[in-house]
Design a protein around this motif. Structure first.
Motif, short mmCIF file in Angstrom:
data_model
loop_
_atom_site.label_atom_id
_atom_site.label_comp_id
_atom_site.label_asym_id
_atom_site.label_seq_id
_atom_site.Cartn_x
_atom_site.Cartn_y
_atom_site.Cartn_z
N SER A 1 52.37 32.37 46.96
CA SER A 1 51.26 33.30 46.78
C SER A 1 51.67 34.58 46.07
O SER A 1 50.94 35.10 45.23
N SER B 1 46.40 34.06 53.76
CA SER B 1 47.05 34.76 52.65
C SER B 1 45.96 35.40 51.80
O SER B 1 45.27 34.71 51.04
N SER C 1 45.76 43.93 53.65
CA SER C 1 45.98 43.86 52.20
C SER C 1 45.44 45.10 51.50
O SER C 1 46.04 45.60 50.54
N GLU D 1 53.80 43.18 49.41
CA GLU D 1 53.51 42.06 50.30
C GLU D 1 53.91 42.44 51.72
O GLU D 1 55.01 42.95 51.95
N THR E 1 50.16 35.74 42.52
CA THR E 1 49.39 36.97 42.47
C THR E 1 49.99 37.97 41.48
O THR E 1 49.27 38.64 40.73
N LEU F 1 49.26 42.06 49.35
CA LEU F 1 49.14 40.67 49.81
C LEU F 1 49.53 40.64 51.28
O LEU F 1 50.61 41.11 51.66
N ALA G 1 44.83 38.50 49.14
CA ALA G 1 45.24 39.53 48.18
C ALA G 1 44.08 40.49 47.94
O ALA G 1 42.92 40.06 47.85
#
Length: 404
Positions: free
Chosen positions: A122, A8, A152, A166, A126, A145, A10
């Protein structure tokens, strides 16, 4: 073959950073074609607003050309010290919250949030961090993300301006597929043109080209592009450390109080490690000078500066620190220069003061140094061992020593 890991990651990007800062401090600039950069006829554009981009203006364009494309554009000289200060403020906010982050440039950050879904979620975490950054700095910032750094970053670019996006695990290829090949990081005009000549216009088509064929077309870069087109990227988020630095020092054969000699050494050392900065595509935000006297007492002094990699800017700071530090009554045994607080970035941060000629000069100097070695082109002040007669050359750039 790169395997896709369920991470994960960002990616944060301060939107049109320099422009946004100017608009924040002067509301009348919002929504108008704004150019930040050199204000003389020979200056260049360091950044431009979305409104200015509609006229075909882009960064590093001569200011004169930009104003021909958009005569009613507003020009601001810019304030690199203010931009560097705000970059550090954003860094502090992220550092206070993120478990692992990488400052990839003055206005970009990667955060590794792997495992946080078990506790916070997440995306929620974020988004809240983004809101805090905007609340504290009054600057727009976007993020993407996804499962890796490359996806990302592309997601961030799609979320701009001032948005968030995302991309769920497993949806990387379908997200990229309809986009033109230029959307992939590191695909420039030349590479895109090569691909289009072969009928490859979208990332979907690029992902379907056999990897061996791409390698034949583009060498190792072809393998990297195949992985990117298929949504694959295992590059890690590299922890950001302010202590990371580039430095050099010189212990003299004979202790000295010869100011001309020491100034020449400061020039030589500063040019050497400034060239290393540019080679690594980095900027420094802190300069340190070190002096060791004949009695082995060692003193240092440092200065936080606007991010830069330009010889003339860094040398000015190095000399300023040296004169504040140096005790003229004592013989000097060693001097050193260190650049720290490094971030990834290019010469763009210095475009506020540079003319087209200055930028071309740096490019020419670095091309020669790349070809023959950094020591083959130096400022006109040569280094001469203490005790030898000094020969002060005329100001400017001269070859040293001669290239055969």
């Amino acid at each position: 073959m790169i395997s896709l890991q369920h991470r994960s990651i960002a990616h944060f990007d301060l939107d049109c950073f320099f422009v946004s800062v100017e608009c924040r401090d002067d509301n009348s600039l919002k929504g108008k074609p704004l150019l930040v950069g050199g204000i003389s006829d020979r200056g260049v554009v360091a950044a431009c607003s979305y409104e200015a981009r509609r006229y075909g203006i882009h960064s590093a364009m001569p200011m004169k050309t930009a104003l021909k494309l958009c005569p009613h554009a507003i020009v601001r000289k810019g304030d690199p010290e203010k931009y560097s200060k705000l970059s550090r403020e954003v860094t502090e906010i992220i550092a206070n919250h993120a478990p692992l982050y990488e400052k990839s440039s003055i206005d970009e950050f990667y955060l590794d949030l792997t495992g946080m879904d078990k506790f916070f979620g997440s995306m929620k975490w974020t988004a809240e961090l983004r809101q805090e950054i905007m609340r504290e700095t009054q600057l727009p910032i976007s993020f993407g993300l996804a499962s890796n750094k490359m996806i990302s970053k592309v997601a961030t670019n799609e979320a701009k301006p001032n948005g968030q996006m995302e991309i769920f695990f497993g949806e990387e290829k379908s997200f990229l597929a309809p986009m033109p090949v230029e959307k992939l990081p590191m695909v420039g005009k030349e590479t895109a043109a090569q691909l289009r000549r072969r009928g490859v216009e979208t990332i979907r088509t690029l992902s379907e080209v056999p990897i061996t064929l791409l390698e034949a077309w583009l060498g190792k870069n072809g393998i990297s592009l195949w992985n990117k087109a298929n949504g694959l990227d295992d590059s890690p988020v590299i922890p950001y450390h302010e202590q990371k630095s580039i430095s050099t020092e010189n212990t003299f054969h004979t202790d000295t109080i010869d100011m001309k000699f020491m100034h020449a050494e400061l020039v030589r050392m500063t040019e050497k490690i400034a060239f290393e900065l540019r080679q690594q595509n980095k900027l420094t935000g802190c300069v340190t000078v070190k002096i060791r006297y004949s009695d082995f007492e060692t003193v240092t002094k440092q200065m936080t500066i606007p991010y830069s990699s330009s010889d003339h800017i860094l040398l000015e700071k190095v000399k300023e620190l040296f004169h504040k530090l140096y005790d003229r009554r004592l013989l000097v045994r060693l001097i050193g220069v260190r650049f720290s607080h490094l971030v990834h970035g290019n010469h763009q941060i210095s475009l506020f003061d540079d003319t087209q000629e200055m930028i071309s000069l740096y490019q020419a100097i670095d091309n020669i140094k790349n070809r023959f070695g950094w020591q083959y082109l130096m400022k006109g002040t040569n280094t001469i061992p203490p005790g030898k007669k000094h020969e002060v050359k005329a100001p400017g750039i001269v070859p040293y020593p001669k290239v055969r």
